[in-house]
Design a protein around this motif. Structure first.
Motif, PDB file in Angstrom:
ATOM      1  N   ARG A  35       0.795  -1.221   0.000  1.00  0.00           N
ATOM      2  CA  ARG A  35       0.000   0.000   0.000  1.00  0.00           C
ATOM      3  C   ARG A  35       0.834   1.279   0.000  1.00  0.00           C
ATOM      4  O   ARG A  35       0.293   2.365  -0.054  1.00  0.00           O
ATOM      5  CB  ARG A  35      -0.920   0.025   1.229  1.00  0.00           C
ATOM      6  CG  ARG A  35      -1.810  -1.179   1.358  1.00  0.00           C
ATOM      7  CD  ARG A  35      -2.924  -1.176   0.365  1.00  0.00           C
ATOM      8  NE  ARG A  35      -3.706   0.049   0.472  1.00  0.00           N
ATOM      9  CZ  ARG A  35      -4.533   0.479  -0.454  1.00  0.00           C
ATOM     10  NH1 ARG A  35      -4.673  -0.191  -1.572  1.00  0.00           N
ATOM     11  NH2 ARG A  35      -5.212   1.582  -0.274  1.00  0.00           N
ATOM     12  N   ARG A 126     -12.503  -5.659   2.227  1.00  0.00           N
ATOM     13  CA  ARG A 126     -11.559  -4.756   2.896  1.00  0.00           C
ATOM     14  C   ARG A 126     -11.743  -4.815   4.420  1.00  0.00           C
ATOM     15  O   ARG A 126     -10.768  -4.864   5.167  1.00  0.00           O
ATOM     16  CB  ARG A 126     -11.735  -3.321   2.391  1.00  0.00           C
ATOM     17  CG  ARG A 126     -10.596  -2.420   2.812  1.00  0.00           C
ATOM     18  CD  ARG A 126     -10.585  -1.087   2.095  1.00  0.00           C
ATOM     19  NE  ARG A 126     -10.387  -1.199   0.675  1.00  0.00           N
ATOM     20  CZ  ARG A 126     -11.277  -0.858  -0.260  1.00  0.00           C
ATOM     21  NH1 ARG A 126     -12.441  -0.374   0.098  1.00  0.00           N
ATOM     22  NH2 ARG A 126     -11.006  -0.991  -1.531  1.00  0.00           N
ATOM     23  N   ALA A 127     -13.009  -4.811   4.862  1.00  0.00           N
ATOM     24  CA  ALA A 127     -13.279  -4.837   6.307  1.00  0.00           C
ATOM     25  C   ALA A 127     -12.676  -6.098   6.935  1.00  0.00           C
ATOM     26  O   ALA A 127     -12.000  -6.029   7.969  1.00  0.00           O
ATOM     27  CB  ALA A 127     -14.779  -4.787   6.562  1.00  0.00           C
ATOM     28  N   HIS A 129     -10.298  -7.948   5.676  1.00  0.00           N
ATOM     29  CA  HIS A 129      -8.846  -7.903   5.515  1.00  0.00           C
ATOM     30  C   HIS A 129      -8.195  -7.056   6.613  1.00  0.00           C
ATOM     31  O   HIS A 129      -7.135  -7.397   7.121  1.00  0.00           O
ATOM     32  CB  HIS A 129      -8.495  -7.348   4.135  1.00  0.00           C
ATOM     33  CG  HIS A 129      -7.434  -8.164   3.441  1.00  0.00           C
ATOM     34  ND1 HIS A 129      -7.682  -9.401   2.909  1.00  0.00           N
ATOM     35  CD2 HIS A 129      -6.119  -7.916   3.223  1.00  0.00           C
ATOM     36  CE1 HIS A 129      -6.570  -9.876   2.381  1.00  0.00           C
ATOM     37  NE2 HIS A 129      -5.599  -8.996   2.566  1.00  0.00           N
ATOM     38  N   TRP A 130      -8.858  -5.956   6.971  1.00  0.00           N
ATOM     39  CA  TRP A 130      -8.334  -5.117   8.059  1.00  0.00           C
ATOM     40  C   TRP A 130      -8.323  -5.905   9.361  1.00  0.00           C
ATOM     41  O   TRP A 130      -7.366  -5.822  10.133  1.00  0.00           O
ATOM     42  CB  TRP A 130      -9.173  -3.844   8.215  1.00  0.00           C
ATOM     43  CG  TRP A 130      -8.613  -2.731   7.373  1.00  0.00           C
ATOM     44  CD1 TRP A 130      -9.125  -2.263   6.190  1.00  0.00           C
ATOM     45  CD2 TRP A 130      -7.425  -1.959   7.622  1.00  0.00           C
ATOM     46  NE1 TRP A 130      -8.323  -1.267   5.690  1.00  0.00           N
ATOM     47  CE2 TRP A 130      -7.278  -1.056   6.553  1.00  0.00           C
ATOM     48  CE3 TRP A 130      -6.482  -1.961   8.635  1.00  0.00           C
ATOM     49  CZ2 TRP A 130      -6.218  -0.155   6.475  1.00  0.00           C
ATOM     50  CZ3 TRP A 130      -5.428  -1.057   8.561  1.00  0.00           C
ATOM     51  CH2 TRP A 130      -5.308  -0.168   7.491  1.00  0.00           C
ATOM     52  N   CYS A 131      -9.402  -6.670   9.610  1.00  0.00           N
ATOM     53  CA  CYS A 131      -9.433  -7.509  10.831  1.00  0.00           C
ATOM     54  C   CYS A 131      -8.272  -8.496  10.799  1.00  0.00           C
ATOM     55  O   CYS A 131      -7.748  -8.904  11.838  1.00  0.00           O
ATOM     56  CB  CYS A 131     -10.731  -8.308  10.925  1.00  0.00           C
ATOM     57  SG  CYS A 131     -12.163  -7.279  11.155  1.00  0.00           S
ATOM     58  N   TYR A 133      -5.315  -8.047  10.144  1.00  0.00           N
ATOM     59  CA  TYR A 133      -4.086  -7.552  10.764  1.00  0.00           C
ATOM     60  C   TYR A 133      -4.034  -7.934  12.242  1.00  0.00           C
ATOM     61  O   TYR A 133      -2.954  -7.983  12.834  1.00  0.00           O
ATOM     62  CB  TYR A 133      -3.962  -6.035  10.607  1.00  0.00           C
ATOM     63  CG  TYR A 133      -3.456  -5.650   9.232  1.00  0.00           C
ATOM     64  CD1 TYR A 133      -2.122  -5.873   8.895  1.00  0.00           C
ATOM     65  CD2 TYR A 133      -4.287  -5.106   8.273  1.00  0.00           C
ATOM     66  CE1 TYR A 133      -1.634  -5.555   7.639  1.00  0.00           C
ATOM     67  CE2 TYR A 133      -3.822  -4.776   7.008  1.00  0.00           C
ATOM     68  CZ  TYR A 133      -2.494  -4.996   6.695  1.00  0.00           C
ATOM     69  OH  TYR A 133      -2.022  -4.685   5.455  1.00  0.00           O
TER      70      TYR A 133
END
Ligand code: HEM
Length: 191
Positions: A35, A126-127, A129-131, A133
């Motif tokens: 990113r 995306r939501a 995918h963020w979790c 992390y």
């Protein structure tokens, strides 16, 4: 290493746990760097980084599968297959093993939504995918909390190295200068 010299499976499970943690670290760092627009990212084209991110994630899954399968098959401690996917159901070190289970569940959610990305849509993907992390710190807590080798300096060295790498990547990303906007020339409206 401590205890149960006879159990190859037990050693294999601990070794594969450590390898999984190192690979997960590389996956997180790859995801962060994909990113960024800074120079090291430009040296490695985005598609190369993305390919690495995905493929290392798949290898991490293989080692995690090995970690969980050997833990379940090994008779040294009693952990059944349910405890590998349902948190807090392990009779052995319930909370610490439960964290490992939470990490695996989150990872599975990331993998499934990535495979079904076109179906679930970009927002959901995306939501989740963020979790994803969160997998990394939860897995670190699990390893330090339950690992038999936690008293060994090498496990601390590996974990500290992983933590330093992730912190450096995140800091690198967060300190990225915002792309400067070229001011649009003022247009005088005259008649
Ligand atoms: C992302 C997921 C996971 C990662 C990265 C991970 C990583 C690790 C690490 C680094 C260790 C320490 C190894 C050592 O002391 O040498 C460990 C130990 C262990 N893990 Fe995991 N693990 C994960 C998921 C799980 C799951 C789902 C289970 C349960 C089925 C589990 C069960 C165990 C057990 C029983 C130990 C050994 C405890 C002991 O030494 O007494 N792990 N894991």
């Amino acid at each position: 290493m401590t205890t149960n010299a006879g159990s190859a499976l037990w050693y294999l499970s601990r070794a594969s746990g450590v390898v999984s943690l190192v690979l997960l670290t590389l996956v997180v760092v790859g995801g962060v760097l994909v990113r960024t627009g800074r120079s090291p990212r430009r040296a490695l084209p985005r598609f190369v980084l993305l390919g690495l991110h995905r493929n290392v994630a798949l290898v991490a899954l293989v080692f995690l599968g090995l970690h969980v399968a050997t833990v379940v098959l090994d008779q040294y401690v009693s952990i059944d297959a349910v405890a590998a996917v349902v948190p807090l159901t392990s009779g052995y070190r319930t909370a610490w093993v439960g964290l490992g289970t939470v990490a695996v569940d989150l990872l599975l959610a990331v993998v499934v939504t990535s495979l079904l990305r076109t179906r679930v849509g970009p927002r959901t993907w995306r939501a989740v995918h963020w979790c994803g992390y969160a997998v990394w710190p939860v897995a670190v807590a699990h390893g330090l909390g339950t690992g038999s080798d936690v008293a060994q300096p090498w496990l601390w060295a590996v974990t500290t190295g992983c933590a330093a790498t992730v912190v450096a990547a995140v800091a690198y990303r967060l300190t990225e200068p915002k792309p400067s906007r070229i001011a649009a020339p003022a247009v005088a409206v005259t008649r």
